[in-house]
Write an enzyme that holds these catalytic residues in place. Structure first.
Site, PDB file in Angstrom:
ATOM      1  N   ARG A  40      44.207 -55.173   8.963  1.00  0.00           N
ATOM      2  CA  ARG A  40      43.740 -53.880   9.461  1.00  0.00           C
ATOM      3  C   ARG A  40      42.883 -54.137  10.685  1.00  0.00           C
ATOM      4  O   ARG A  40      41.969 -54.966  10.639  1.00  0.00           O
ATOM      5  CB  ARG A  40      42.910 -53.174   8.392  1.00  0.00           C
TER       6      ARG A  40
ATOM      7  N   GLU B 151      43.667 -41.827   5.383  1.00  0.00           N
ATOM      8  CA  GLU B 151      42.353 -41.723   4.750  1.00  0.00           C
ATOM      9  C   GLU B 151      41.555 -40.529   5.267  1.00  0.00           C
ATOM     10  O   GLU B 151      40.378 -40.379   4.989  1.00  0.00           O
ATOM     11  CB  GLU B 151      41.565 -43.034   4.878  1.00  0.00           C
TER      12      GLU B 151
ATOM     13  N   CYS C 284      45.481 -48.921  -0.607  1.00  0.00           N
ATOM     14  CA  CYS C 284      44.564 -50.059  -0.584  1.00  0.00           C
ATOM     15  C   CYS C 284      43.132 -49.614  -0.881  1.00  0.00           C
ATOM     16  O   CYS C 284      42.212 -50.409  -0.815  1.00  0.00           O
ATOM     17  CB  CYS C 284      44.647 -50.801   0.736  1.00  0.00           C
TER      18      CYS C 284
ATOM     19  N   ARG D 214      30.324 -41.511   0.549  1.00  0.00           N
ATOM     20  CA  ARG D 214      30.637 -42.431  -0.537  1.00  0.00           C
ATOM     21  C   ARG D 214      29.508 -43.394  -0.870  1.00  0.00           C
ATOM     22  O   ARG D 214      29.512 -44.031  -1.915  1.00  0.00           O
ATOM     23  CB  ARG D 214      31.920 -43.214  -0.224  1.00  0.00           C
TER      24      ARG D 214
ATOM     25  N   ARG E  50      40.346 -56.736   5.689  1.00  0.00           N
ATOM     26  CA  ARG E  50      39.349 -55.953   6.432  1.00  0.00           C
ATOM     27  C   ARG E  50      38.790 -56.840   7.552  1.00  0.00           C
ATOM     28  O   ARG E  50      37.782 -57.520   7.379  1.00  0.00           O
ATOM     29  CB  ARG E  50      38.208 -55.515   5.506  1.00  0.00           C
TER      30      ARG E  50
ATOM     31  N   HIS F  53      30.724 -50.867   0.505  1.00  0.00           N
ATOM     32  CA  HIS F  53      31.140 -52.223   0.882  1.00  0.00           C
ATOM     33  C   HIS F  53      30.442 -53.316   0.096  1.00  0.00           C
ATOM     34  O   HIS F  53      31.012 -54.382  -0.124  1.00  0.00           O
ATOM     35  CB  HIS F  53      31.058 -52.382   2.395  1.00  0.00           C
TER      36      HIS F  53
ATOM     37  N   ASN G  73      39.220 -44.515  -0.674  1.00  0.00           N
ATOM     38  CA  ASN G  73      37.749 -44.484  -0.609  1.00  0.00           C
ATOM     39  C   ASN G  73      37.311 -43.437   0.408  1.00  0.00           C
ATOM     40  O   ASN G  73      36.431 -42.618   0.159  1.00  0.00           O
ATOM     41  CB  ASN G  73      37.185 -45.848  -0.194  1.00  0.00           C
ATOM     42  N   ASP G  74      37.955 -43.485   1.572  1.00  0.00           N
ATOM     43  CA  ASP G  74      37.610 -42.502   2.596  1.00  0.00           C
ATOM     44  C   ASP G  74      38.317 -41.174   2.358  1.00  0.00           C
ATOM     45  O   ASP G  74      37.740 -40.118   2.595  1.00  0.00           O
ATOM     46  CB  ASP G  74      37.952 -43.037   3.989  1.00  0.00           C
TER      47      ASP G  74
END
Ligand code: PEP
Ligand code: MG
Length: 580
Positions: free
Chosen positions: A337, A436, A507, A470, A301, A194, A459-460
Site C-alpha cells: 500500500r 475505506e 484488509c 477510531r 503498510r 495503530h 477500520n476507516d
C-alpha cells in the site's frame, strides 16, 4: 486489588511491573544570568554532558547495527554527527558568551531556533530534520539536568515491564524494546488503532481504551493484564494470578493446535475456496507470516518505513525494504500500500499545519498526489523491487475515480523514469484501490473499471460511515462493524467487484474477526487479510462451514434493521455452527 476493563486489543496474558510512560515530559528549563567568569565552567559542564550523550549514542548506534535495520542505525549516527558538529559547537559557544545565560537555556534556545527554521523550510527533508534536533537537544538537556529530566526511553529498557501510557505514537511502538515490553495498557485507543495493530503484529498482549489507567497506577506496581478479555488488575491476589497463569497456558495450547491448519486450504465444506493473507507493517514481519500459513501479504503498510523517528526513507531504503519482503514471500503476492501518512500517522515532513480534522484532512493518497515527486520515489522503488517477486500496488483512501486516474498516471511516469535510467522494473503490476471511504463504496462500480482488485479497509470505512474517530475510546462503542450501513457498503463493494470480474479483498481488522467470518463469506468476499496470528482461527471457521449457510446468514443480516438484530442473527448462526 482493583480491576479496570477496556478494549481487548491484542490477545494473551501478561503479569508484571508497571512502567508509566509519559510521552512528552519536557521539563521547565531554568534560565538565569551568569557572569563572564562563569562562561568557562558552564562550557565545561556542556562538554561533560556532550561526552555522556556521545557515548550513549555510540552504544545505541552499535546495538542498532546489530539488532535493527540500517535505517534505524542511521538515525543514531545522524544524531552523533550533529553532537560532534563543529559549527553547532561554535554556535553554542558564541551564544553562551553573548547572552550570558546558563548553558542549559542556551542549548534549549539554540536548538529551538534551529528547529523553527527547519520547520519553515518548504523541503520535507529539512523539515523532518527538526525531529532529530528535538531528540538531540533532549538528550543533551537530560544530561545537563538529570534530576529535572527523567523521561524514560522505551528503546532502552533494562527489565521486563507492562507499559502503561495515556497513548502511544506508532513510533513509540515501533522503537520500543519489544523483548522487554510484556504488555500494553493505554487510556486511549481502540481495537483498530495503530498501537493495537502493531501490538498484535509483535504478539504483545494489549488492553486499550482504559480511560484513566495511566493516572491510577504507579511505576513498579504489579498488574495482571489480559488482552483477550480486556481486563487489567492492579495488585492482583493469588487467585487472580493463578487464573491468568491458567489462561496463558490455554492461549499457548490454542496456538499450538491451530498451527496444524497451516498447510490446509481455506475452503468451506461445500468447496468455496478463499485466500487468507497477512497484514504487515515492517519488512521483518514477512518471515513470520509464513509460519501461520499466509498465502501472501494482503496489506503492507509502507508508511511505517517513514514513521521511525526523524527519517525520510529514500528510494534506496524503500527499494531494499520492499525487495526484502518480496524475496521472503517468493512467488506469493505482496500488496504494497502506498504511504498512508497523515490522520493519526503524522511525520514532520508531511505535517499539515493545524488541521482541525486531521482524519478528514491531508492524508494518504491526497498527500501522495500533492507531492508527486515523493510519490514517484515510492512508485519507482516498488517497481524496481517488483522484479524480485510478485508485487501488487494498492492506493489508500481513494474517494473517487479522479484519484485513481492520477495515481495510475504517476505510476506510468514512474515506470518510464525507471526505463529511462535503464533500471529493470516489474511490468503488468496489478493495481488496486482501498475501499475505506463511503464515497468509494458508493462508486465501487466506477472504481472497478480502473482497478485490478479492491481491498476493503473496514477500520476507516466504519469510522467514516458512522462518523466515529477510531482512536477515541469515548465513542468507540459506535464504531460497529455490524451496523446495517456498513453491511450495505460491503455488499455493494463486493458485488461491484464481481460484476466487473475483479476480486474483492478485505484488509481491515474485520477480516480477522471470528464473529464476522461467516457473514463475510456469505457476502462473497474472496480474500481475507489480517494479523498473521489470526489466520489459523479464521481458517478453522471457514473449513467447518458451508458457503450455503453463510449466504443464508448474510441475507438475514442484510435485512437486519439494527446492530442488535444483526448481532443476534450472527450469534444464532455461531451457536448452531461453532467449529468443534
Ligand atoms: C483500514 O482502514 O481498514 C486499513 C486497513 O487501513 P489502516 O488501518 O492502516 O488505516
Ligand atoms: Mg485505512
Amino acid at each position: 486489588m482493583k480491576t479496570f476493563t477496556g478494549i481487548p486489543a491484542s490477545p494473551g496474558v501478561a503479569v508484571g511491573r508497571v512502567l508509566v510512560y509519559a510521552e512528552d515530559e519536557i521539563p521547565e528549563i531554568p534560565r538565569y544570568s551568569i557572569t563572564k567568569a562563569e562562561v568557562s565552567s558552564e562550557w565545561e559542564r556542556l562538554q561533560k554532558a556532550l561526552a555522556v550523550a556521545v557515548s550513549e549514542l555510540t552504544v545505541l548506534y552499535e546495538q542498532a547495527g546489530r539488532e535493527m535495520n540500517r535505517e534505524q542505525a542511521d538515525i543514531f549516527q545522524a544524531h552523533l554527527l550533529m553532537l560532534e558538529d563543529v559549527d553547532f559547537h561554535d554556535q553554542l559557544k558564541e551564544r553562551l558568551k553573548k547572552s550570558l545565560q546558563n548553558i542549559d537555556w542556551v542549548v534549549w534556545d539554540t536548538c529551538g531556533e534551529m528547529r523553527r527554521k527547519l520547520m519553515e523550510s518548504p523541503d520535507p527533508i529539512f523539515r523532518e530534520r527538526a525531529v532529530d534536533i528535538t531528540d538531540v537537544s533532549r538528550r543533551v538537556i537530560s544530561r545537563l539536568l538529570p534530576a529535572a529530566y527523567s523521561r524514560s526511553s522505551l528503546a532502552e529498557l533494562n527489565e521486563d515491564v507492562i507499559l502503561v501510557a495515556h497513548d502511544l505514537m506508532p513510533s513509540d511502538t515501533l522503537t520500543m524494546d519489544k523483548s522487554r515490553v510484556k504488555g500494553i495498557a493505554l487510556d486511549e485507543g481502540s481495537g483498530t488503532c495503530h498501537t493495537a495493530i502493531l501490538a498484535r503484529a509483535f504478539n504483545i498482549p494489549a488492553v486499550l481504551g482504559l480511560s484513566l489507567i495511566s493516572r491510577e497506577v504507579k511505576n513498579g506496581e504489579m498488574i495482571a493484564l489480559n488482552g483477550s478479555t480486556g481486563t487489567v488488575t492492579v495488585d492482583p491476589d493469588r487467585q487472580t494470578l493463578d487464573l491468568q497463569e491458567n489462561q496463558k497456558k490455554i492461549h499457548s495450547k490454542q496456538i499450538d493446535e491451530l498451527s496444524v491448519l497451516r498447510e490446509l486450504p481455506a475452503e468451506t465444506i461445500d468447496g468455496r475456496r478463499v485466500t487468507l493473507k497477512a497484514n504487515i507493517g515492517l519488512p521483518e514481519e514477512a518471515e513470520g507470516v509464513l509460519h501461520y500459513g499466509a498465502e501472501g501479504i494482503g496489506l503492507y503498510r509502507s508508511e511505517f518505513l517513514f514513521i521511525a523517528p526523524g527519517r525520510h526513507a529514500g528510494e534506496e531504503t524503500q527499494f531494499l525494504a520492499y525487495s526484502k519482503v518480496l524475496k521472503t514471500m517468493g512467488k506469493l503476492p505482496v500488496t504494497i500500500r502506498t504511504v498512508d501518512l497523515g490522520g493519526d500517522k503524522v511525520i514532520p515532513a508531511f505535517q499539515a499545519a493545524n488541521e482541525k480534522n486531521p482524519l478528514l484532512g491531508w492524508r494518504a493518497i491526497r498527500l501522495s498526489l500533492a507531492n508527486p515527486e515523493l510519490f514517484k520515489v515510492q512508485l519507482r522503488a516498488i517497481l524496481c523491487a517488483g522484479v524480485s517477486g510478485n508485487v501488487r500496488i494498492m492506493f489508500p483512501m481513494i474517494s473517487g475515480i479522479e484519484e485513481v486516474e492520477q495515481a495510475r498516471a504517476l505510476l506510468d511516469e514512474a515506470r518510464a523514469e525507471c526505463k529511462k535510467k535503464g533500471q529493470p522494473c516489474a511490468e503488468d503490476i496489478e493495481t488496486g484501490v482501498m475501499i475505506e471511504i463511503p464515497s468509494a463504496a458508493m462508486t465501487a462500480d466506477i472504481l472497478a473499471e480502473k482497478s485490478d482488485f479492491f481491498s476493503i479497509g473496514t477500520n476507516d470505512l466504519i469510522q467514516y460511515s458512522v462518523a466515529v474517530d477510531r482512536g477515541n475510546e469515548k465513542v468507540g462503542y459506535l464504531g460497529e462493524s455490524h451496523h446495517p450501513a456498513v453491511l450495505r457498503f460491503l455488499k455493494r463493494t463486493i458485488d461491484a467487484a464481481h460484476e466487473k470480474g475483479i476480486k474483492a479483498a478485505m484488509c481491515g481488522e474485520l477480516a480477522g474477526d471470528t464473529s464476522a467470518t461467516a457473514l463475510l463469506l456469505g457476502l462473497g468476499l474472496d480474500e481475507f487479510s489480517m494479523t498473521a496470528s489470526s489466520i489459523p482461527r479464521i481458517k478453522k471457521i471457514i473449513r467447518s462451514t458451508s458457503l450455503k449457510s453463510c449466504q443464508k446468514l448474510a441475507a438475514e443480516c442484510l435485512n437486519g434493521r439494527s446492530i442488535a438484530e444483526i448481532r443476534a442473527s450472527v450469534q444464532r448462526w455461531m451457536a448452531d455452527n461453532a467449529p468443534s
